[in-house]
Write a protein that holds these residues in place. Structure first.
Motif, PDB file in Angstrom:
ATOM      1  N   THR A   1      60.856  66.283 -27.947  1.00 18.12           N
ATOM      2  CA  THR A   1      60.407  64.199 -27.819  1.00 18.12           C
ATOM      3  C   THR A   1      60.057  63.213 -26.434  1.00 18.12           C
ATOM      4  O   THR A   1      59.232  62.901 -26.325  1.00 18.12           O
ATOM      5  CB  THR A   1      62.202  63.754 -28.318  1.00 18.12           C
ATOM      6  N   ASP A   2      60.532  63.922 -25.041  1.00 21.44           N
ATOM      7  CA  ASP A   2      60.365  62.559 -24.220  1.00 21.44           C
ATOM      8  C   ASP A   2      58.943  63.126 -23.364  1.00 21.44           C
ATOM      9  O   ASP A   2      58.188  62.889 -22.981  1.00 21.44           O
ATOM     10  CB  ASP A   2      60.964  63.281 -22.855  1.00 21.44           C
ATOM     11  N   ALA A   3      58.704  64.814 -23.930  1.00 19.47           N
ATOM     12  CA  ALA A   3      56.611  64.771 -22.970  1.00 19.47           C
ATOM     13  C   ALA A   3      55.994  63.843 -24.439  1.00 19.47           C
ATOM     14  O   ALA A   3      55.706  63.154 -23.385  1.00 19.47           O
ATOM     15  CB  ALA A   3      56.972  66.499 -23.297  1.00 19.47           C
ATOM     16  N   VAL A   4      56.194  64.177 -25.421  1.00 25.90           N
ATOM     17  CA  VAL A   4      55.353  63.346 -26.269  1.00 25.90           C
ATOM     18  C   VAL A   4      55.207  61.890 -25.529  1.00 25.90           C
ATOM     19  O   VAL A   4      54.323  61.181 -25.641  1.00 25.90           O
ATOM     20  CB  VAL A   4      55.921  63.845 -27.875  1.00 25.90           C
ATOM     21  N   ALA A   5      56.742  61.413 -25.001  1.00 21.57           N
ATOM     22  CA  ALA A   5      56.862  59.781 -26.109  1.00 21.57           C
ATOM     23  C   ALA A   5      56.571  59.381 -24.843  1.00 21.57           C
ATOM     24  O   ALA A   5      55.415  58.018 -23.338  1.00 21.57           O
ATOM     25  CB  ALA A   5      57.902  59.218 -25.272  1.00 21.57           C
ATOM     26  N   ASP A   6      56.216  60.567 -23.335  1.00 21.14           N
ATOM     27  CA  ASP A   6      55.986  59.902 -22.117  1.00 21.14           C
ATOM     28  C   ASP A   6      54.011  60.121 -21.946  1.00 21.14           C
ATOM     29  O   ASP A   6      53.010  59.185 -21.540  1.00 21.14           O
ATOM     30  CB  ASP A   6      55.552  61.629 -20.746  1.00 21.14           C
ATOM     31  N   ARG A   7      52.998  61.048 -22.705  1.00 18.94           N
ATOM     32  CA  ARG A   7      51.885  61.195 -22.986  1.00 18.94           C
ATOM     33  C   ARG A   7      51.980  59.953 -24.029  1.00 18.94           C
ATOM     34  O   ARG A   7      50.725  59.504 -23.662  1.00 18.94           O
ATOM     35  CB  ARG A   7      51.136  62.155 -23.929  1.00 18.94           C
ATOM     36  N   LEU A   8      52.908  58.974 -24.483  1.00 17.34           N
ATOM     37  CA  LEU A   8      52.630  58.007 -25.436  1.00 17.34           C
ATOM     38  C   LEU A   8      52.403  56.726 -23.958  1.00 17.34           C
ATOM     39  O   LEU A   8      51.713  55.899 -24.246  1.00 17.34           O
ATOM     40  CB  LEU A   8      53.123  57.620 -26.707  1.00 17.34           C
ATOM     41  N   ALA A   9      53.752  56.640 -23.280  1.00 15.97           N
ATOM     42  CA  ALA A   9      53.078  55.835 -22.200  1.00 15.97           C
ATOM     43  C   ALA A   9      51.672  55.579 -21.303  1.00 15.97           C
ATOM     44  O   ALA A   9      51.457  54.872 -21.460  1.00 15.97           O
ATOM     45  CB  ALA A   9      54.810  56.155 -21.625  1.00 15.97           C
ATOM     46  N   ALA A  10      51.564  57.041 -21.073  1.00 16.90           N
ATOM     47  CA  ALA A  10      50.370  56.896 -20.347  1.00 16.90           C
ATOM     48  C   ALA A  10      49.232  57.585 -21.169  1.00 16.90           C
ATOM     49  O   ALA A  10      48.378  55.954 -20.347  1.00 16.90           O
ATOM     50  CB  ALA A  10      50.791  59.067 -19.540  1.00 16.90           C
ATOM     51  N   ALA A  11      49.253  57.686 -22.107  1.00 12.27           N
ATOM     52  CA  ALA A  11      47.593  57.414 -22.867  1.00 12.27           C
ATOM     53  C   ALA A  11      47.770  56.951 -23.733  1.00 12.27           C
ATOM     54  O   ALA A  11      46.794  56.380 -24.415  1.00 12.27           O
ATOM     55  CB  ALA A  11      47.073  59.447 -24.048  1.00 12.27           C
ATOM     56  N   GLY A  12      48.813  56.291 -24.779  1.00 14.24           N
ATOM     57  CA  GLY A  12      48.674  55.068 -25.701  1.00 14.24           C
ATOM     58  C   GLY A  12      48.875  56.396 -26.981  1.00 14.24           C
ATOM     59  O   GLY A  12      48.478  55.257 -28.245  1.00 14.24           O
ATOM     60  N   ARG A  13      48.180  57.719 -27.210  1.00 16.85           N
ATOM     61  CA  ARG A  13      48.652  58.573 -28.063  1.00 16.85           C
ATOM     62  C   ARG A  13      48.611  59.728 -28.005  1.00 16.85           C
ATOM     63  O   ARG A  13      49.123  59.875 -26.558  1.00 16.85           O
ATOM     64  CB  ARG A  13      47.262  58.178 -28.644  1.00 16.85           C
TER      65      ARG A  13
ATOM     66  N   SER B   1      50.984  76.660 -43.094  1.00 17.63           N
ATOM     67  CA  SER B   1      50.627  75.525 -43.032  1.00 17.63           C
ATOM     68  C   SER B   1      51.986  74.597 -42.371  1.00 17.63           C
ATOM     69  O   SER B   1      52.877  75.065 -41.682  1.00 17.63           O
ATOM     70  CB  SER B   1      50.690  74.889 -44.028  1.00 17.63           C
ATOM     71  N   GLY B   2      50.989  72.952 -42.202  1.00 17.62           N
ATOM     72  CA  GLY B   2      51.922  71.989 -41.439  1.00 17.62           C
ATOM     73  C   GLY B   2      51.605  71.830 -39.963  1.00 17.62           C
ATOM     74  O   GLY B   2      50.853  72.815 -39.494  1.00 17.62           O
ATOM     75  N   THR B   3      52.730  71.159 -39.921  1.00 19.65           N
ATOM     76  CA  THR B   3      51.946  71.091 -37.744  1.00 19.65           C
ATOM     77  C   THR B   3      53.341  70.715 -36.885  1.00 19.65           C
ATOM     78  O   THR B   3      54.981  70.457 -38.201  1.00 19.65           O
ATOM     79  CB  THR B   3      51.459  69.553 -37.636  1.00 19.65           C
ATOM     80  N   TYR B   4      54.079  70.868 -36.116  1.00 19.66           N
ATOM     81  CA  TYR B   4      54.833  69.791 -35.199  1.00 19.66           C
ATOM     82  C   TYR B   4      55.144  69.214 -35.138  1.00 19.66           C
ATOM     83  O   TYR B   4      54.124  69.130 -33.798  1.00 19.66           O
ATOM     84  CB  TYR B   4      55.107  71.339 -34.376  1.00 19.66           C
ATOM     85  N   VAL B   5      56.223  68.110 -35.323  1.00 22.83           N
ATOM     86  CA  VAL B   5      56.168  67.043 -34.578  1.00 22.83           C
ATOM     87  C   VAL B   5      57.288  66.083 -34.582  1.00 22.83           C
ATOM     88  O   VAL B   5      58.494  66.456 -35.540  1.00 22.83           O
ATOM     89  CB  VAL B   5      55.146  65.640 -35.416  1.00 22.83           C
ATOM     90  N   PRO B   6      57.743  66.513 -32.781  1.00 23.20           N
ATOM     91  CA  PRO B   6      59.486  65.701 -32.647  1.00 23.20           C
ATOM     92  C   PRO B   6      59.793  65.487 -34.076  1.00 23.20           C
ATOM     93  O   PRO B   6      58.732  63.851 -34.516  1.00 23.20           O
ATOM     94  CB  PRO B   6      59.289  65.149 -31.508  1.00 23.20           C
ATOM     95  N   LEU B   7      61.700  64.857 -34.234  1.00 21.37           N
ATOM     96  CA  LEU B   7      61.837  64.319 -35.446  1.00 21.37           C
ATOM     97  C   LEU B   7      61.181  62.806 -35.063  1.00 21.37           C
ATOM     98  O   LEU B   7      61.593  62.125 -36.383  1.00 21.37           O
ATOM     99  CB  LEU B   7      63.173  64.503 -36.045  1.00 21.37           C
ATOM    100  N   GLU B   8      61.926  62.436 -33.962  1.00 25.97           N
ATOM    101  CA  GLU B   8      61.928  60.736 -33.659  1.00 25.97           C
ATOM    102  C   GLU B   8      60.427  59.882 -34.492  1.00 25.97           C
ATOM    103  O   GLU B   8      60.247  58.799 -34.459  1.00 25.97           O
ATOM    104  CB  GLU B   8      62.139  60.537 -32.362  1.00 25.97           C
TER     105      GLU B   8
END
Length: 265
Positions: free
Chosen positions: A137-149, A210-217
């Protein structure tokens, strides 16, 4: 008691890269105290690891990262999915509970006993699953903060022939299967993957997995997080089950690098 080995590792990429290559099932390591709760003898456990491990996928991701135009980040599980499976729902939403393979497995790929059926999953979930989920979750949040996505690309593999645990094993088993999610997999990501892997043979959608992995947040709520599961049929790059890699590994790593480069801009 602390883990006997690091549970996971976040390997940095370019500061402005939105891409995280997620490698959840490549490792075979099982801490000794966790091994004690598994009822298989060493020989049977070795066979189960051969079947359940997505062998060499960490190496495919590493080579792809080196070849990519913009280096992606990599989040790699360093313990076997027989410790915990970080991609399962940790509750009744998980359909694999039907075959004893929720976040903590009690059955094997051949539907035999792995742990006692009354095993309490909570100690392993608390020790391994939740810290992994928080870190991802933190890794995804960091990418959102750095790259906007953020773009999560899951790197998996699957056997040429279906195993008894598979709930949807009767469908096509193409050389490359792309797992998608109606919310998190936009058409442009799916199409970029099909183009990137075009030289690797047929690319199918959502079969046999099928499906993908996305942190629950972020799951089903944040469209800035896109995700795709890349499932590689094992006979295209290795000797099954659990054997060495072959020349197909480089071809697949190059294709994965093309995908990373295409979605990084």
């Amino acid at each position: 008691m602390p883990p006997a080995a690091p549970s996971f590792e976040l390997l940095p990429g370019a500061g402005d890269s939105p891409v995280i290559l997620h490698v959840p099932h490549s490792a075979r390591a099982i801490p000794a105290d966790v091994r004690a709760g598994i009822v298989l003898d060493d020989e049977a456990l070795g066979r189960e690891l051969d079947h359940i491990t997505d062998a060499h996928t960490a190496e495919i991701a590493a080579r792809a990262a080196r070849l990519s135009g913009v280096a992606p980040w990599r989040f790699v599980n360093r313990l076997s999915r027989l410790v915990v499976d970080p991609e399962r729902f940790p509750d009744e939403r998980e359909e694999m509970l039907a075959v004893g393979m929720g976040a903590v497995y009690t059955r094997t790929t051949h539907r035999e006993a792995l742990r006692p059926a009354d095993t309490d999953p909570e100690p392993l979930v608390a020790r391994y699953f939740r810290p992994y989920a928080r870190a991802m979750t933190d890794a995804v949040a960091d990418r959102l903060a750095a790259a906007g996505r953020a773009v999560i690309i899951d790197v998996h593999s699957y056997p040429t022939e279906p195993l008894p645990y598979e709930l949807h094993g009767a469908g096509p088993r193409p050389p490359v299967c792309l797992g998608t999610d109606s919310f998190h997999t936009p058409p442009e990501l799916r199409d970029a993957a099909r183009e990137a892997f075009a030289e690797c043979g047929e690319t199918g959608l959502d079969s046999p997995f099928s499906g993908t992995y996305v942190p629950l947040e972020f799951y089903s709520s944040d469209p800035r997080v896109s995700a795709l599961m890349v499932e590689l049929r094992r006979d295209t790059y290795m000797t099954e089950p659990g054997g060495p890699s072959g020349p197909g590994l480089d071809r697949l790593a190059t294709a994965l690098a093309r995908l990373v480069t295409a979605v990084s801009g």
